[in-house]
Design a protein around this motif. Structure first.
Motif, PDB file in Angstrom:
ATOM      1  N   MET A   1      62.777  -0.847  44.873  1.00 39.07           N
ATOM      2  CA  MET A   1      64.006  -1.593  44.659  1.00 39.07           C
ATOM      3  C   MET A   1      65.082  -0.601  44.193  1.00 39.07           C
ATOM      4  O   MET A   1      64.880   0.137  43.240  1.00 39.07           O
ATOM      5  N   SER A   2      66.207  -0.599  44.883  1.00 38.85           N
ATOM      6  CA  SER A   2      67.277   0.334  44.544  1.00 38.85           C
ATOM      7  C   SER A   2      68.043  -0.136  43.306  1.00 38.85           C
ATOM      8  O   SER A   2      67.882  -1.264  42.839  1.00 38.85           O
ATOM      9  N   LYS A   3      68.861   0.753  42.784  1.00 40.02           N
ATOM     10  CA  LYS A   3      69.667   0.421  41.608  1.00 40.02           C
ATOM     11  C   LYS A   3      70.607  -0.742  41.893  1.00 40.02           C
ATOM     12  O   LYS A   3      70.808  -1.610  41.052  1.00 40.02           O
ATOM     13  N   SER A   4      71.168  -0.785  43.079  1.00 35.61           N
ATOM     14  CA  SER A   4      72.075  -1.864  43.442  1.00 35.61           C
ATOM     15  C   SER A   4      71.360  -3.213  43.430  1.00 35.61           C
ATOM     16  O   SER A   4      71.901  -4.203  42.925  1.00 35.61           O
ATOM     17  N   GLU A   5      70.154  -3.247  43.973  1.00 35.80           N
ATOM     18  CA  GLU A   5      69.381  -4.487  43.973  1.00 35.80           C
ATOM     19  C   GLU A   5      68.994  -4.888  42.553  1.00 35.80           C
ATOM     20  O   GLU A   5      68.978  -6.069  42.223  1.00 35.80           O
ATOM     21  N   GLN A   6      68.683  -3.890  41.708  1.00 33.08           N
ATOM     22  CA  GLN A   6      68.365  -4.188  40.319  1.00 33.08           C
ATOM     23  C   GLN A   6      69.567  -4.786  39.605  1.00 33.08           C
ATOM     24  O   GLN A   6      69.423  -5.732  38.821  1.00 33.08           O
ATOM     25  N   TYR A   7      70.748  -4.246  39.856  1.00 28.41           N
ATOM     26  CA  TYR A   7      71.963  -4.781  39.243  1.00 28.41           C
ATOM     27  C   TYR A   7      72.239  -6.206  39.715  1.00 28.41           C
ATOM     28  O   TYR A   7      72.646  -7.064  38.933  1.00 28.41           O
ATOM     29  N   ASN A   8      72.018  -6.462  40.997  1.00 29.40           N
ATOM     30  CA  ASN A   8      72.223  -7.803  41.537  1.00 29.40           C
ATOM     31  C   ASN A   8      71.275  -8.809  40.887  1.00 29.40           C
ATOM     32  O   ASN A   8      71.682  -9.901  40.491  1.00 29.40           O
ATOM     33  N   MET A   9      70.009  -8.439  40.776  1.00 35.06           N
ATOM     34  CA  MET A   9      69.037  -9.338  40.158  1.00 35.06           C
ATOM     35  C   MET A   9      69.343  -9.554  38.681  1.00 35.06           C
ATOM     36  O   MET A   9      69.209 -10.666  38.165  1.00 35.06           O
ATOM     37  N   MET A  10      69.784  -8.507  37.994  1.00 34.42           N
ATOM     38  CA  MET A  10      70.148  -8.647  36.583  1.00 34.42           C
ATOM     39  C   MET A  10      71.343  -9.571  36.428  1.00 34.42           C
ATOM     40  O   MET A  10      71.382 -10.404  35.513  1.00 34.42           O
ATOM     41  N   LEU A  11      72.329  -9.456  37.315  1.00 32.41           N
ATOM     42  CA  LEU A  11      73.491 -10.342  37.275  1.00 32.41           C
ATOM     43  C   LEU A  11      73.076 -11.784  37.511  1.00 32.41           C
ATOM     44  O   LEU A  11      73.513 -12.690  36.789  1.00 32.41           O
ATOM     45  N   LEU A  12      72.223 -12.012  38.485  1.00 35.20           N
ATOM     46  CA  LEU A  12      71.771 -13.369  38.774  1.00 35.20           C
ATOM     47  C   LEU A  12      70.974 -13.961  37.614  1.00 35.20           C
ATOM     48  O   LEU A  12      71.215 -15.102  37.200  1.00 35.20           O
ATOM     49  N   MET A  13      70.045 -13.200  37.073  1.00 38.06           N
ATOM     50  CA  MET A  13      69.214 -13.715  35.985  1.00 38.06           C
ATOM     51  C   MET A  13      70.021 -13.948  34.711  1.00 38.06           C
ATOM     52  O   MET A  13      69.818 -14.942  34.011  1.00 38.06           O
ATOM     53  N   SER A  14      70.950 -13.059  34.403  1.00 36.15           N
ATOM     54  CA  SER A  14      71.768 -13.263  33.200  1.00 36.15           C
ATOM     55  C   SER A  14      72.727 -14.436  33.387  1.00 36.15           C
ATOM     56  O   SER A  14      72.993 -15.175  32.433  1.00 36.15           O
ATOM     57  N   SER A  15      73.200 -14.654  34.597  1.00 32.71           N
ATOM     58  CA  SER A  15      74.084 -15.791  34.855  1.00 32.71           C
ATOM     59  C   SER A  15      73.331 -17.112  34.743  1.00 32.71           C
ATOM     60  O   SER A  15      73.853 -18.077  34.185  1.00 32.71           O
ATOM     61  N   VAL A  16      72.115 -17.145  35.245  1.00 32.76           N
ATOM     62  CA  VAL A  16      71.302 -18.358  35.121  1.00 32.76           C
ATOM     63  C   VAL A  16      70.987 -18.624  33.646  1.00 32.76           C
ATOM     64  O   VAL A  16      71.055 -19.765  33.181  1.00 32.76           O
ATOM     65  N   SER A  17      70.674 -17.580  32.898  1.00 26.00           N
ATOM     66  CA  SER A  17      70.406 -17.735  31.470  1.00 26.00           C
ATOM     67  C   SER A  17      71.647 -18.227  30.728  1.00 26.00           C
ATOM     68  O   SER A  17      71.551 -19.093  29.844  1.00 26.00           O
ATOM     69  N   LEU A  18      72.807 -17.689  31.066  1.00 28.10           N
ATOM     70  CA  LEU A  18      74.045 -18.117  30.434  1.00 28.10           C
ATOM     71  C   LEU A  18      74.348 -19.574  30.754  1.00 28.10           C
ATOM     72  O   LEU A  18      74.783 -20.338  29.878  1.00 28.10           O
ATOM     73  N   ALA A  19      74.090 -19.995  31.980  1.00 28.61           N
ATOM     74  CA  ALA A  19      74.296 -21.396  32.350  1.00 28.61           C
ATOM     75  C   ALA A  19      73.361 -22.305  31.566  1.00 28.61           C
ATOM     76  O   ALA A  19      73.766 -23.379  31.105  1.00 28.61           O
ATOM     77  N   THR A  20      72.119 -21.868  31.389  1.00 34.38           N
ATOM     78  CA  THR A  20      71.161 -22.659  30.623  1.00 34.38           C
ATOM     79  C   THR A  20      71.589 -22.789  29.166  1.00 34.38           C
ATOM     80  O   THR A  20      71.560 -23.879  28.590  1.00 34.38           O
ATOM     81  N   VAL A  21      72.004 -21.683  28.577  1.00 34.74           N
ATOM     82  CA  VAL A  21      72.449 -21.704  27.181  1.00 34.74           C
ATOM     83  C   VAL A  21      73.692 -22.572  27.019  1.00 34.74           C
ATOM     84  O   VAL A  21      73.805 -23.337  26.057  1.00 34.74           O
ATOM     85  N   SER A  22      74.608 -22.476  27.949  1.00 33.98           N
ATOM     86  CA  SER A  22      75.848 -23.253  27.818  1.00 33.98           C
ATOM     87  C   SER A  22      75.578 -24.750  27.912  1.00 33.98           C
ATOM     88  O   SER A  22      76.260 -25.545  27.271  1.00 33.98           O
ATOM     89  N   ARG A  23      74.577 -25.131  28.702  1.00 32.00           N
ATOM     90  CA  ARG A  23      74.259 -26.553  28.811  1.00 32.00           C
ATOM     91  C   ARG A  23      73.485 -27.061  27.601  1.00 32.00           C
ATOM     92  O   ARG A  23      73.503 -28.242  27.291  1.00 32.00           O
ATOM     93  N   MET A  24      72.789 -26.183  26.890  1.00 30.40           N
ATOM     94  CA  MET A  24      72.027 -26.578  25.711  1.00 30.40           C
ATOM     95  C   MET A  24      72.870 -26.559  24.436  1.00 30.40           C
ATOM     96  O   MET A  24      72.434 -27.044  23.402  1.00 30.40           O
ATOM     97  N   LEU A  25      74.059 -26.007  24.504  1.00 31.03           N
ATOM     98  CA  LEU A  25      74.931 -25.871  23.338  1.00 31.03           C
ATOM     99  C   LEU A  25      75.398 -27.257  22.868  1.00 31.03           C
ATOM    100  O   LEU A  25      75.995 -27.998  23.643  1.00 31.03           O
TER     101      LEU A  25
END
Length: 63
Positions: A1-25
């Motif tokens: 997995m290249s660095k670009s793909e790692q960055y994309n997956m990190m962006l997706l996972m952190s965005s999903v986590s942020l959406a989950t946290v915002s809905r639980m607030l």
């Protein structure tokens, strides 16, 4: 997995986590907390869309 793909997956996972946290607030009827929840949800949605777009762009360039 290249660095670009790692960055994309990190962006997706952190965005999903942020959406989950915002809905639980808890807002408890507070206008300020409603605003913060909306901002967090919006940022998460933009992150998810950008991540999916970058992932699709990376997959398209490999083909």
């Amino acid at each position: 997995m290249s660095k670009s793909e790692q960055y994309n997956m990190m962006l997706l996972m952190s965005s999903v986590s942020l959406a989950t946290v915002s809905r639980m607030l808890p807002t408890n009827g507070s206008t300020f907390m409603d605003f913060i929840q909306g901002v967090l949800t919006g940022v998460a949605m933009v992150g998810i869309i950008a991540g999916l777009w970058m992932y699709g762009k990376a997959r398209k360039s490999k083909a």
